[in-house]
Design an enzyme around this catalytic site. Structure first.
Site, short mmCIF file in Angstrom:
data_model
loop_
_atom_site.label_atom_id
_atom_site.label_comp_id
_atom_site.label_asym_id
_atom_site.label_seq_id
_atom_site.Cartn_x
_atom_site.Cartn_y
_atom_site.Cartn_z
N GLU A 26 -4.54 -11.71 2.83
CA GLU A 26 -5.49 -11.88 1.78
C GLU A 26 -5.64 -13.29 1.39
OE1 GLU A 26 -4.25 -9.27 -1.36
OE2 GLU A 26 -5.69 -9.96 -2.99
N ASN A 71 -6.72 -7.49 -4.26
CA ASN A 71 -7.47 -7.74 -5.44
C ASN A 71 -8.39 -8.56 -5.45
OD1 ASN A 71 -5.64 -5.72 -6.48
ND2 ASN A 71 -4.19 -7.34 -7.41
N ASN A 171 -10.87 -1.82 -3.17
CA ASN A 171 -9.33 -1.96 -3.06
C ASN A 171 -9.00 -1.60 -4.66
OD1 ASN A 171 -6.69 -3.10 -2.15
ND2 ASN A 171 -6.80 -4.05 -4.03
N GLU A 172 -7.85 -0.55 -4.53
CA GLU A 172 -7.06 -0.30 -5.65
C GLU A 172 -8.23 -0.03 -6.86
OE1 GLU A 172 -3.62 -2.55 -6.22
OE2 GLU A 172 -2.83 -1.64 -4.47
N GLU A 291 -1.38 -0.82 2.52
CA GLU A 291 -0.18 -1.73 2.05
C GLU A 291 0.90 -1.04 1.66
OE1 GLU A 291 -1.46 -3.99 -1.72
OE2 GLU A 291 -3.48 -3.80 -0.87
N GLN A 348 2.51 -8.39 3.13
CA GLN A 348 1.21 -8.86 4.04
C GLN A 348 1.98 -9.35 5.39
OE1 GLN A 348 -1.49 -11.03 1.50
NE2 GLN A 348 -1.58 -9.35 0.19
O1 AHR Z 1 -0.84 -7.24 -1.47
C1 AHR Z 1 -0.56 -7.86 -2.78
C2 AHR Z 1 -1.29 -6.92 -3.94
O2 AHR Z 1 -0.91 -5.65 -4.02
C3 AHR Z 1 -2.91 -6.58 -3.32
O3 AHR Z 1 -3.72 -7.65 -3.57
C4 AHR Z 1 -3.21 -5.44 -4.22
O4 AHR Z 1 -4.22 -4.63 -3.30
C5 AHR Z 1 -1.78 -4.78 -4.53
O5 AHR Z 1 -1.85 -4.52 -5.74
#
Ligand code: AHR
Length: 498
Positions: A26, A71, A171-172, A291, A348
């Site tokens: 990210e 995010n 995402n989320e 994730e 990650q």
């Molecule tokens: O991986 C870190 C963050 O965790 C990501 O940006 C988000 O999708 C999740 O809340």
């Protein structure tokens, strides 16, 4: 403690999709800048891509990497990240409150992925943007030529289309922290409209709709049911995210978290199948656990950080031996659902809650969690076999019936090898393990790898990078059709036979 496992080549959970060993980069902290990319670094190539990091990524054999968020993607203007670098805009990055220079962008990531032998799992912004930006980036990325966006890519030096197959629809989007968060209805509508036009541009795409941000969200699993109601016929996967921590220093409970993860997966399989039945559909919805990891060590440091700097250290968890054990249990849990989980991303990959750490201008090293991921990625390909396990169990205040033994075997038919992955969750006692190989005929031991450490809180650092690392002196023996081993307390084990 004593436990046994029956491994039979005819009892198959499913073929392991190699993409369950995916990961995630990210635009966050030092994942991109001073992580995969650091021009001027001693190991950097002509594009500024760090060679030491690339070497470690290749060692992990990561087949797919999600990008650019997270995010971050909910405020991502993809056009900012392509074209001549000198003309790229610096932006306030609202998700992580930093400055994004856009010096490294979409095309550079595609180049990095090619060099790292990995595919790209791209995400589109459904936070501040929607179907229009989504169809344009697909056209820029995948359309051969002869249109505004595809010719712009060619003008940017990429004659051939990138042909990125897997795309995340935001995402989320259920999370109040998300830029442009939505209700399930709002997101379901936005996702289906984006999906339609993206596939009209390129019908070969595989799309991932957002599930809940984690299993504690108040709207889980209604969110999934509503989102799938809208998107079922237009997407191939539903996403899952989950992180665990041990801030109470209750390791017995911490190591039991993968039992919760197992329940989470079962609930989502049931939810997908509920929608399938409702729609009288023949299509099976697959899961993308895109994730997952341990994440909590860095929370306090991150809460104190001043905003608006470039690539500050963020989410830099330094992982312990016990974290590696839970990561091992989580990998086994993913394998147990090989029939429905077709993609997963360890979140990650570099510096940000990551198996690989770097120092700016300095070295790159393997965190503790690197090792279970490495072993699973390298040896966990083939058929996941039904884990027929007898194990003593324990209870914690919140999770009951936790088996001391967490295990699964994977059969690689081509190589004629069976690999048993096993975690002994006991913090006090070793565990006598017997594996009945029945249908495999006489086998011999290839090796028994063990990750163990007297100190559950032991970590690897730049100055002491090998403090926690596996050895190949495990005590497994194979007597005809049976493996016997004494698994050390709090250990991760990989027993390979042929
Ligand atoms: O991986 C870190 C963050 O965790 C990501 O940006 C988000 O999708 C999740 O809340």
């Amino acid at each position: 403690l004593k436990a046994s496992v029956i491994v039979d080549k005819d009892f198959v959970v499913g073929e392991v999709d190699k993409r369950i060993y995916g990961s995630f980069i990210e635009h966050l902290g030092r994942a991109v800048y001073n992580g995969i990319y650091e021009p001027g670094h001693g190991t950097a190539d002509e594009q500024g891509l760090r060679g030491d990091v690339m070497g470690l990524v290749k060692e992990l054999q990561v087949p797919i990497v999600r990008y650019p968020g997270g995010n971050f993607v909910s405020g991502y203007n993809w056009e900012d990240s392509v074209g001549p670098v000198a003309q790229r805009k610096r932006r306030l990055e609202l998700a992580w409150r930093t400055i994004e220079t856009n010096e490294f962008g979409f095309n550079e990531f595609v180049d990095w992925a090619r060099k790292a032998n990995t595919d790209v799992m791209m995400a589109v912004n459904l936070g501040t943007r929607g179907a229009d930006a989504a169809r344009n980036i697909v056209e820029y990325s995948n359309h051969p030529s002869g249109t505004y966006w595809s010719d712009l890519r060619r003008q940017h030096g990429y004659e051939q289309p990138h042909n990125i197959k897997v795309w995340c629809l935001g995402n989320e989007m259920d999370g109040p922290w998300q830029i442009g968060a939505k209700t399930a209805e709002e997101y379901g509508r936005a996702a289906v409209e984006a999906a339609k036009v993206m596939k009209w541009v390129d019908p070969t795409l595989e799309l991932v709709a957002c599930g809940s941000s984690n299993l504690n969200m108040a709207t889980f699993p209604d969110w999934e049911a509503t989102v799938l109601d809208h998107t079922y016929n237009h997407v191939e996967y539903l996403s899952m995210h989950q992180y665990y921590g041990n801030s109470d220093d209750d390791t017995r409970t911490f190591l039991a978290r993968s039992v919760e993860m197992d329940d989470f997966i079962r609930t989502l399989v049931a939810t997908c199948d509920f929608v399938k039945a409702k729609k009288r559909s023949k299509k099976t919805m697959y899961l993308s656990f895109d994730e997952w990891n341990v994440w909590y060590h860095s929370h306090a440091a991150d809460a104190k950080r001043e905003p608006w700097s470039i690539a500050p250290p963020q989410l830099e968890d330094v992982y312990t031996h016990e974290d590696a054990l839970l990561v091992g249990c989580m990998l086994i849990t993913l394998l147990k659902h090989a029939d429905r989980i077709k993609m997963a991303c360890l979140a990650q990959l570099v510096n940000v809650i990551a198996p690989i750490m770097t120092s700016n201008g300095g070295g790159a090293w393997r965190q503790t969690i690197f090792y279970p991921f490495l072993h699973a990625s390298v040896y966990g390909r083939g058929k996941a076999l039904v884990p027929l396990i007898q194990s003593p169990k324990y209870d914690t205040k919140t999770i009951t019936d936790v088996p001391y033994l967490e295990s699964i075997a994977v059969y690689n038919e081509e190589a004629g090898e069976v690999t048993v992955f096993a975690v002994n969750r006991s913090l006090e006692e070793s565990l006598a393990l017997e594996v009945d190989l029945r249908s495999f005929g006489k086998c011999r031991l290839i090796e028994h790898l063990v990750l163990q450490h007297e100190d559950l809180k032991a970590v690897n650092t730049e100055n002491n990078p090998d403090n926690v690392k596996p050895h190949a002196n495990g005590n497994a023996t194979v007597d005809g059709l049976k493996i016997s081993a004494q698994l050390a307390k709090a250990s991760w084990n990989v027993i390979r036979v042929k």
